[in-house]
Design a protein around this motif. Structure first.
Motif, PDB file in Angstrom:
ATOM      1  N   LEU A   1     -27.313 -40.518  -4.994  1.00  0.00           N
ATOM      2  CA  LEU A   1     -26.919 -40.136  -6.347  1.00  0.00           C
ATOM      3  C   LEU A   1     -28.138 -39.901  -7.234  1.00  0.00           C
ATOM      4  O   LEU A   1     -28.178 -38.945  -8.007  1.00  0.00           O
ATOM      5  N   LEU A   2     -29.148 -40.750  -7.106  1.00  0.00           N
ATOM      6  CA  LEU A   2     -30.367 -40.583  -7.892  1.00  0.00           C
ATOM      7  C   LEU A   2     -31.073 -39.278  -7.535  1.00  0.00           C
ATOM      8  O   LEU A   2     -31.523 -38.549  -8.412  1.00  0.00           O
TER       9      LEU A   2
ATOM     10  N   PHE B   1     -25.097 -33.334 -15.334  1.00  0.00           N
ATOM     11  CA  PHE B   1     -24.425 -34.499 -14.756  1.00  0.00           C
ATOM     12  C   PHE B   1     -23.264 -34.043 -13.879  1.00  0.00           C
ATOM     13  O   PHE B   1     -23.097 -34.520 -12.752  1.00  0.00           O
ATOM     14  N   GLY B   2     -22.448 -33.118 -14.398  1.00  0.00           N
ATOM     15  CA  GLY B   2     -21.313 -32.615 -13.623  1.00  0.00           C
ATOM     16  C   GLY B   2     -21.740 -31.954 -12.325  1.00  0.00           C
ATOM     17  O   GLY B   2     -21.131 -32.160 -11.274  1.00  0.00           O
ATOM     18  N   THR B   3     -22.806 -31.179 -12.389  1.00  0.00           N
ATOM     19  CA  THR B   3     -23.303 -30.528 -11.175  1.00  0.00           C
ATOM     20  C   THR B   3     -23.837 -31.566 -10.192  1.00  0.00           C
ATOM     21  O   THR B   3     -23.606 -31.469  -8.979  1.00  0.00           O
ATOM     22  N   ALA B   4     -24.529 -32.572 -10.699  1.00  0.00           N
ATOM     23  CA  ALA B   4     -25.047 -33.637  -9.822  1.00  0.00           C
ATOM     24  C   ALA B   4     -23.903 -34.378  -9.138  1.00  0.00           C
ATOM     25  O   ALA B   4     -23.981 -34.695  -7.949  1.00  0.00           O
ATOM     26  N   MET B   5     -22.819 -34.634  -9.858  1.00  0.00           N
ATOM     27  CA  MET B   5     -21.673 -35.345  -9.276  1.00  0.00           C
ATOM     28  C   MET B   5     -20.913 -34.473  -8.280  1.00  0.00           C
ATOM     29  O   MET B   5     -20.337 -34.984  -7.327  1.00  0.00           O
ATOM     30  N   LYS B   6     -20.943 -33.147  -8.491  1.00  0.00           N
ATOM     31  CA  LYS B   6     -20.310 -32.232  -7.536  1.00  0.00           C
ATOM     32  C   LYS B   6     -20.904 -32.436  -6.145  1.00  0.00           C
ATOM     33  O   LYS B   6     -20.198 -32.373  -5.140  1.00  0.00           O
TER      34      LYS B   6
ATOM     35  N   GLY C   1     -14.395 -42.426 -13.172  1.00  0.00           N
ATOM     36  CA  GLY C   1     -14.958 -42.022 -14.463  1.00  0.00           C
ATOM     37  C   GLY C   1     -15.961 -40.895 -14.307  1.00  0.00           C
ATOM     38  O   GLY C   1     -15.957 -39.933 -15.086  1.00  0.00           O
ATOM     39  N   ALA C   2     -16.823 -40.996 -13.288  1.00  0.00           N
ATOM     40  CA  ALA C   2     -17.810 -39.939 -13.031  1.00  0.00           C
ATOM     41  C   ALA C   2     -17.116 -38.624 -12.673  1.00  0.00           C
ATOM     42  O   ALA C   2     -17.529 -37.545 -13.118  1.00  0.00           O
ATOM     43  N   ALA C   3     -16.052 -38.705 -11.882  1.00  0.00           N
ATOM     44  CA  ALA C   3     -15.302 -37.493 -11.527  1.00  0.00           C
ATOM     45  C   ALA C   3     -14.624 -36.900 -12.759  1.00  0.00           C
ATOM     46  O   ALA C   3     -14.618 -35.677 -12.947  1.00  0.00           O
ATOM     47  N   GLY C   4     -14.066 -37.750 -13.608  1.00  0.00           N
ATOM     48  CA  GLY C   4     -13.440 -37.272 -14.839  1.00  0.00           C
ATOM     49  C   GLY C   4     -14.449 -36.618 -15.772  1.00  0.00           C
ATOM     50  O   GLY C   4     -14.170 -35.582 -16.382  1.00  0.00           O
ATOM     51  N   LEU C   5     -15.635 -37.214 -15.865  1.00  0.00           N
ATOM     52  CA  LEU C   5     -16.687 -36.622 -16.690  1.00  0.00           C
ATOM     53  C   LEU C   5     -17.161 -35.289 -16.115  1.00  0.00           C
ATOM     54  O   LEU C   5     -17.539 -34.386 -16.859  1.00  0.00           O
ATOM     55  N   THR C   6     -17.129 -35.171 -14.802  1.00  0.00           N
ATOM     56  CA  THR C   6     -17.479 -33.891 -14.181  1.00  0.00           C
ATOM     57  C   THR C   6     -16.505 -32.809 -14.616  1.00  0.00           C
ATOM     58  O   THR C   6     -16.911 -31.706 -15.003  1.00  0.00           O
ATOM     59  N   ALA C   7     -15.215 -33.118 -14.575  1.00  0.00           N
ATOM     60  CA  ALA C   7     -14.210 -32.147 -15.023  1.00  0.00           C
ATOM     61  C   ALA C   7     -14.423 -31.808 -16.499  1.00  0.00           C
ATOM     62  O   ALA C   7     -14.388 -30.639 -16.889  1.00  0.00           O
ATOM     63  N   ALA C   8     -14.679 -32.827 -17.308  1.00  0.00           N
ATOM     64  CA  ALA C   8     -14.912 -32.595 -18.743  1.00  0.00           C
ATOM     65  C   ALA C   8     -16.165 -31.750 -18.974  1.00  0.00           C
ATOM     66  O   ALA C   8     -16.202 -30.916 -19.886  1.00  0.00           O
ATOM     67  N   SER C   9     -17.175 -31.944 -18.132  1.00  0.00           N
ATOM     68  CA  SER C   9     -18.418 -31.172 -18.291  1.00  0.00           C
ATOM     69  C   SER C   9     -18.194 -29.690 -18.034  1.00  0.00           C
ATOM     70  O   SER C   9     -18.856 -28.845 -18.632  1.00  0.00           O
ATOM     71  N   ARG C  10     -17.259 -29.367 -17.162  1.00  0.00           N
ATOM     72  CA  ARG C  10     -16.962 -27.963 -16.866  1.00  0.00           C
ATOM     73  C   ARG C  10     -16.249 -27.305 -18.046  1.00  0.00           C
ATOM     74  O   ARG C  10     -16.489 -26.133 -18.343  1.00  0.00           O
ATOM     75  N   VAL C  11     -15.396 -28.044 -18.724  1.00  0.00           N
ATOM     76  CA  VAL C  11     -14.736 -27.527 -19.925  1.00  0.00           C
ATOM     77  C   VAL C  11     -15.777 -27.405 -21.041  1.00  0.00           C
ATOM     78  O   VAL C  11     -15.841 -26.385 -21.727  1.00  0.00           O
ATOM     79  N   HIS C  12     -16.598 -28.433 -21.204  1.00  0.00           N
ATOM     80  CA  HIS C  12     -17.653 -28.434 -22.224  1.00  0.00           C
ATOM     81  C   HIS C  12     -18.615 -27.256 -22.041  1.00  0.00           C
ATOM     82  O   HIS C  12     -19.042 -26.643 -23.014  1.00  0.00           O
TER      83      HIS C  12
END
Length: 164
Positions: free
Chosen positions: A6-7, A23-28, A114-125
């Protein structure tokens, strides 16, 4: 080992881009990579790979099949927005990790989902997807991540982790 993956994914991002989008791309990449490491450790890599491949084929197939329809139009006006591949990949990794690697660890489950949810939110953002496109991608990824087809194991199952 999972933390190292992850790092590495977080540090591989360009410095000038939007940190939330990064962050979203990193979590992808990071969440499925960490899940693959766990699957290899637990001798279930074949099942993981089949589920991951099917999830990817479904997402890419829907993007192609629905291209040109209103549901697939991105906020930018471009096509192939339905469903979000970033959201699907992150949710796939999170669900696999939470359900199979940390099934009794509530804190890990909360952090992973939470990280997955933030990834989805980052795509909308980022303006790459609508909320519907991001949520649909996350649901597809979650479904394949929580599933176990029983390849090389004792049987098929569905596990989301975070037992209460």
């Amino acid at each position: 080992m999972i933390r190292t993956a992850l790092l590495a994914a977080l540090l591989a991002q360009p410095a000038a881009a939007d940190p939330f989008e990064d962050f979203g791309t990193a979590m992808k990449y990071g969440l499925p990579l960490a899940a693959a490491v766990c699957a290899a450790r637990d001798d279930r890599l074949e099942d993981f790979a089949v589920r991951g491949a099917l999830q990817t084929v479904l997402v890419l197939g829907l993007k192609t099949w629905l291209d040109g329809t209103s549901i697939s139009v991105r906020p930018s006006g471009e096509g192939k927005g339905f469903p979000s591949g970033h959201s699907a990949a992150a949710a796939f990794g999170a669900a696999d990790l939470a359900g199979k690697c940390f099934p009794d660890d509530r804190a890990a489950g909360i952090g992973l989902y939470g990280a997955a949810g933030l990834t989805a939110a980052s795509r909308v953002h980022a303006g790459e997807h609508t909320a519907q496109q991001a949520l649909t991608g996350a649901l597809i990824g979650f479904t394949f991540g929580a599933a176990d087809f029983g390849i090389g194991t004792e049987g098929a199952s569905f596990s989301v982790g975070m037992r209460f």
